[in-house]
Motif scaffolding. Structure first.
Motif, PDB file in Angstrom:
ATOM      1  N   GLY A 171      -5.320   1.491   1.808  1.00 30.14           N
ATOM      2  CA  GLY A 171      -4.704   0.602   2.785  1.00 30.14           C
ATOM      3  C   GLY A 171      -4.129   1.341   3.970  1.00 30.14           C
ATOM      4  N   LEU A 172      -3.409   2.429   3.709  1.00 30.64           N
ATOM      5  CA  LEU A 172      -2.799   3.183   4.795  1.00 30.64           C
ATOM      6  C   LEU A 172      -3.850   3.898   5.638  1.00 30.64           C
ATOM      7  N   SER A 173      -4.894   4.393   4.995  1.00 33.48           N
ATOM      8  CA  SER A 173      -5.974   5.028   5.746  1.00 33.48           C
ATOM      9  C   SER A 173      -6.666   4.020   6.663  1.00 33.48           C
ATOM     10  N   GLY A 174      -6.924   2.816   6.132  1.00 34.90           N
ATOM     11  CA  GLY A 174      -7.518   1.768   6.959  1.00 34.90           C
ATOM     12  C   GLY A 174      -6.608   1.340   8.076  1.00 34.90           C
ATOM     13  N   ALA A 175      -5.322   1.177   7.772  1.00 37.41           N
ATOM     14  CA  ALA A 175      -4.355   0.768   8.794  1.00 37.41           C
ATOM     15  C   ALA A 175      -4.262   1.802   9.903  1.00 37.41           C
ATOM     16  N   LEU A 176      -4.315   3.083   9.546  1.00 34.46           N
ATOM     17  CA  LEU A 176      -4.224   4.139  10.542  1.00 34.46           C
ATOM     18  C   LEU A 176      -5.385   4.072  11.524  1.00 34.46           C
ATOM     19  N   ALA A 177      -6.591   3.917  11.007  1.00 39.72           N
ATOM     20  CA  ALA A 177      -7.764   3.837  11.890  1.00 39.72           C
ATOM     21  C   ALA A 177      -7.700   2.601  12.780  1.00 39.72           C
ATOM     22  N   LEU A 178      -7.242   1.487  12.216  1.00 42.92           N
ATOM     23  CA  LEU A 178      -7.189   0.238  12.986  1.00 42.92           C
ATOM     24  C   LEU A 178      -6.126   0.276  14.073  1.00 42.92           C
ATOM     25  N   VAL A 179      -4.942   0.792  13.752  1.00 40.73           N
ATOM     26  CA  VAL A 179      -3.890   0.818  14.760  1.00 40.73           C
ATOM     27  C   VAL A 179      -4.222   1.826  15.860  1.00 40.73           C
ATOM     28  N   ARG A 180      -4.970   2.875  15.519  1.00 38.27           N
ATOM     29  CA  ARG A 180      -5.416   3.829  16.535  1.00 38.27           C
ATOM     30  C   ARG A 180      -6.521   3.239  17.415  1.00 38.27           C
ATOM     31  N   SER A 181      -7.123   2.165  16.967  1.00 36.06           N
ATOM     32  CA  SER A 181      -8.090   1.424  17.787  1.00 36.06           C
ATOM     33  C   SER A 181      -7.404   0.288  18.541  1.00 36.06           C
ATOM     34  N   PRO A 224       2.781  11.163  -5.632  1.00 36.04           N
ATOM     35  CA  PRO A 224       2.214   9.967  -4.993  1.00 36.04           C
ATOM     36  C   PRO A 224       3.160   9.314  -3.996  1.00 36.04           C
ATOM     37  N   ALA A 225       4.441   9.165  -4.363  1.00 31.26           N
ATOM     38  CA  ALA A 225       5.390   8.501  -3.473  1.00 31.26           C
ATOM     39  C   ALA A 225       5.536   9.258  -2.157  1.00 31.26           C
ATOM     40  N   GLU A 226       5.485  10.586  -2.219  1.00 32.91           N
ATOM     41  CA  GLU A 226       5.605  11.392  -0.995  1.00 32.91           C
ATOM     42  C   GLU A 226       4.384  11.205  -0.107  1.00 32.91           C
ATOM     43  N   LEU A 227       3.203  11.180  -0.715  1.00 27.23           N
ATOM     44  CA  LEU A 227       1.973  10.977   0.059  1.00 27.23           C
ATOM     45  C   LEU A 227       2.008   9.644   0.795  1.00 27.23           C
ATOM     46  N   TYR A 228       2.427   8.588   0.104  1.00 27.82           N
ATOM     47  CA  TYR A 228       2.443   7.266   0.726  1.00 27.82           C
ATOM     48  C   TYR A 228       3.551   7.154   1.775  1.00 27.82           C
ATOM     49  N   ALA A 229       4.663   7.857   1.565  1.00 32.22           N
ATOM     50  CA  ALA A 229       5.727   7.854   2.567  1.00 32.22           C
ATOM     51  C   ALA A 229       5.251   8.507   3.859  1.00 32.22           C
TER      52      ALA A 229
END
Length: 314
Positions: free
Chosen positions: A15-25, A56-61
């Motif tokens: 989800g975060l990877s997808g959100a990053l690409a989308l917000v950068r677009s 895991p929590a650190e990666l997602y943060a």
């Protein structure tokens, strides 16, 4: 009500990877996450290049900080329903609703574990499922593999690569074939027949596996097979159902079916990560989220082209 270009449901790696690409677009993006990732019980993420060993929590943060830094919004909540009314409307457990042009579903899965006393409490610690995710951490230890299906014969050979002391507990699995018995013997894998009754734990660590009848086999780690079920019940109102995944006639779990770009059978709904591929590790889930984001963005561009052409012709 504010309308987002994309609502991402699930704030893990996909989800975060997808959100990053989308917000950068330059898409307006809302990420909704309930804070219960599949790997929450695990101490570390592995096989994620440059981040191996990160909790895991650190990666997602870190991921949340990145997407927020580009302008995405992130809220905590559990989506209970999703409906189509022109655009998509999602409702959270607290009654809050959000509206979006597209949905990217990255809610992951739930591991359904064998019903044995003491097993669920040790899940993600010294009760494991994946040799690639956790095998290095239990290398050279006394490892057990709990068999509930014939898939355990494959699993036990993988863990044998990591230790010379590996025991297969046949438990409820079918009897191995003559060829499988020969393979187990050739690799010096011990086999224990009979059902397992419970796990033995002392001072917060697995110490052994107790059989029916009382005999205890000392073990430091135990590998199990979970049934992996997609978290996708909220998609029912959209007409999107999960399908069963099978291997060698055995149901491994359920998943949402998607094409190469993450598109589901429902127009405008995309999905990525463990909700579509139960066997995906964190890094491959992140890659799938990025790919699905590309599919979402191009789908939106197609709609915008059509609207622009129609407006120019009017």
């Amino acid at each position: 009500m504010k309308k987002y270009d994309v609502i991402v449901i699930g704030g893990g790696a996909a989800g975060l990877s997808g959100a990053l690409a989308l917000v950068r677009s330059r898409r307006s993006v809302l990420v909704i996450d309930d804070g219960t990732p599949r790997n929450a019980p695990a101490e570390h993420v592995h096989n994620y290049l440059t981040r191996d060993g990160v909790p895991p929590a650190e990666l997602y943060a870190i991921g949340r900080e990145e997407v927020i830094g580009y302008g995405s919004e992130v809220v905590t909540g559990t989506v209970t329903t999703a409906r189509r009314d022109g655009d998509f409307k999602v409702e959270l457990a607290d009654g809050t609703t959000y509206q979006g042009r597209r949905l990217l579903v990255t809610t992951g899965l739930t591991d359904v574990l064998p019903d044995l006393p003491g097993l669920a409490e040790r899940w993600g610690k010294d009760v494991l499922h994946c040799p690639y995710c956790h095998g290095w951490e239990v290398r050279d230890q006394a490892i057990g593999v709990l068999a509930t299906t014939v898939m355990a014969l494959h699993q036990v050979q993988l863990f044998r690569q990591l230790s010379d002391d590996v025991t297969l507990f046949l438990h409820t699995a079918p009897e191995p074939t003559d060829e499988q018995w020969e393979e187990l013997a050739a690799r010096r894998i011990s086999v224990v027949e009979g059902k397992v009754e419970q796990l033995e734990v002392e001072d917060g660590k697995l110490t052994g596996v107790r059989l029916e009848g009382g005999k205890v086999i000392p073990r430091q780690a135990l590998a199990v097979q979970s049934t992996m079920r997609a978290r996708a019940g909220f998609l029912t109102d959209l007409g999107l159902e999960t399908t069963e995944l099978e291997a060698n006639g055995i149901v491994l779990g359920t998943a949402v079916q998607v094409d190469a770009m993450g598109a589901t059978q429902v127009p405008g709904v995309f999905a990525a990560g463990n909700v579509t591929d139960p066997r995906a590790q964190v890094i491959s889930a992140a890659a799938a989220g990025l790919m699905a984001a590309g599919g979402v963005n191009f789908d939106l561009i197609g709609e915008e082209i059509r609207l622009a052409v129609a407006a120019r012709s009017s």
